[in-house]
Scaffold this active site. Structure first.
Site, PDB file in Angstrom:
ATOM      1  N   LYS A   1       0.440  -4.537 -10.134  1.00  0.00           N
ATOM      2  CA  LYS A   1       1.253  -5.428  -9.293  1.00  0.00           C
ATOM      3  C   LYS A   1       0.527  -6.747  -9.070  1.00  0.00           C
ATOM      4  CE  LYS A   1       3.661  -1.605  -7.111  1.00  0.00           C
ATOM      5  NZ  LYS A   1       3.721  -0.650  -6.010  1.00  0.00           N
TER       6      LYS A   1
ATOM      7  N   GLN B   1       1.071   0.536  -0.247  1.00  0.00           N
ATOM      8  CA  GLN B   1       1.208   1.436  -1.396  1.00  0.00           C
ATOM      9  C   GLN B   1       1.331   2.884  -0.910  1.00  0.00           C
ATOM     10  OE1 GLN B   1       1.664   0.456  -4.501  1.00  0.00           O
ATOM     11  NE2 GLN B   1       1.666   2.470  -5.412  1.00  0.00           N
TER      12      GLN B   1
ATOM     13  N   ASP C   1       9.061  -4.409  -0.552  1.00  0.00           N
ATOM     14  CA  ASP C   1       9.639  -3.217  -1.180  1.00  0.00           C
ATOM     15  C   ASP C   1      11.103  -3.004  -0.807  1.00  0.00           C
ATOM     16  OD1 ASP C   1       7.748  -1.690  -2.743  1.00  0.00           O
ATOM     17  OD2 ASP C   1       6.666  -1.215  -0.897  1.00  0.00           O
TER      18      ASP C   1
HETATM   19  N1  GUN Z   1       4.185   4.108  -4.822  1.00  0.00           N
HETATM   20  C1  GUN Z   1       4.794   4.305  -6.023  1.00  0.00           C
HETATM   21  N2  GUN Z   1       5.744   3.374  -6.227  1.00  0.00           N
HETATM   22  C2  GUN Z   1       5.733   2.560  -5.150  1.00  0.00           C
HETATM   23  C3  GUN Z   1       6.478   1.411  -4.779  1.00  0.00           C
HETATM   24  O1  GUN Z   1       7.366   0.925  -5.497  1.00  0.00           O
HETATM   25  N3  GUN Z   1       6.151   0.846  -3.585  1.00  0.00           N
HETATM   26  C4  GUN Z   1       5.196   1.361  -2.766  1.00  0.00           C
HETATM   27  N4  GUN Z   1       4.973   0.751  -1.603  1.00  0.00           N
HETATM   28  N5  GUN Z   1       4.491   2.434  -3.082  1.00  0.00           N
HETATM   29  C5  GUN Z   1       4.757   3.020  -4.264  1.00  0.00           C
END
Ligand code: GUN
Length: 289
Positions: free
Chosen positions: A52, A96, A119
């Site tokens: 990311k 996360q 998100d």
């Molecule tokens: N863990 C796995 N995928 C994601 C996501 O898209 N966002 C977040 N915050 N955690 C994750």
């Protein structure tokens, strides 16, 4: 069969985003900023977060990683969230998941401002979405909508079946398809005779979290099949989805590969969401003046 190549589409979208970010920087003399909070040492999470951050930097979005130890207490995490909510330099925040044992995701989902929620998972963001007034749409379902749009797959008037009722994929997916004028059936693990539903669908979005759950016999000829599943290391090799996509050649009209389908669209949408939040933040600053 058309391959709904999310990797390719996400490259195009990121190029477009890069230009929008450049304009934002020129207008406001600052970069949009995403803060990624990671708690503990989960190795898969470390990889996701790294990807990311690399993706942010490639389009000109500033990214900052806050690493907290697995021993972090809920009140300590809350303090971090409260501080980020107030920080004018921070546009998007992503905590996360999963969090280590003892920490409560729901606490974050009630605490993080919807104006910082990159998100689109917070209860406030989801409430806005449900009320038809979205601020930010959850990344994966919105990524799927963008993918369908890119390939000019008609949604309005179609019958869509979503398999899976998670809060962050299945339920908002059904909602976005409904908003796009599809007639939607939401199926889940307790749906009897799942195939009876999927066989009637023009579009099937599978987010069941069960490897190779569905194959050719579950779809009508000419269906569009979107596979949100991800099983395997997350690093490409040996990764498969919820659908036996190899059976769909000469059967489906279009289908996503795994990997390289929905996954890259999710990250592209996260970046787009961060820019949307930065633009909203600037508008608010202008209004205050
Ligand atoms: N863990 C796995 N995928 C994601 C996501 O898209 N966002 C977040 N915050 N955690 C994750």
């Amino acid at each position: 069969m058309i391959i709904l190549d999310g990797k390719l589409v996400s490259v195009t979208r990121r190029e477009q985003l890069k230009l929008r970010v450049k304009k934002f920087i020129e207008s406001y003399r600052r970069s949009p900023q995403l803060v990624v909070v990671i708690v503990g040492e989960n190795s898969a999470s470390q990889i996701y977060v790294r990807n990311k951050i690399i993706a942010c930097e490639a389009v000109g979005i500033k990214s900052t990683k806050i690493e907290l130890p697995a021993t972090c207490q809920q009140h300590e995490l809350n303090v971090v969230i409260d501080r980020l909510n107030l920080d004018q330099e921070v546009d998007g925040v992503l905590v996360q998941l999963p969090l280590p044992k003892g920490l409560n995701e729901n606490e974050i989902n009630t605490r993080l401002s919807p104006y910082k929620d990159a998100d689109g998972f917070t209860f406030n963001s989801l409430g806005h979405l449900w009320a038809g007034q979205p601020i930010i749409k959850p990344c994966t379902p919105q990524g799927v909508m963008n993918l369908l749009e890119h390939f000019k797959i008609p949604v309005a008037g179609k019958h869509a079946v979503v398999v899976g009722r998670s809060t962050i994929v299945g339920k908002p997916m059904a909602h976005l398809l409904t908003m796009a004028d599809a007639t939607v059936t939401l199926c889940h693990s307790k749906t009897p005779h799942l195939r009876e539903h999927t066989l009637r669908a023009d579009i099937v979005v599978v987010a069941a979290g069960q490897k190779h759950l569905l194959g050719k016999d579950d779809f009508k000829k000419g269906a569009v099949v979107v596979d949100v599943g991800m099983h395997g290391s997350g690093q490409g090799k040996g990764v498969t989805g919820d659908v036996r996509v190899h059976e769909l050649q000469d059967w489906a009209y279009a289908a996503t590969p795994v990997p390289g389908g929905v996954g890259p669209m999710t990250i592209a949408t996260l970046l787009e969401n961060t820019l949307i939040l930065a633009e909203i933040s600037q508008q608010k600053k202008q209004q205050k003046k």
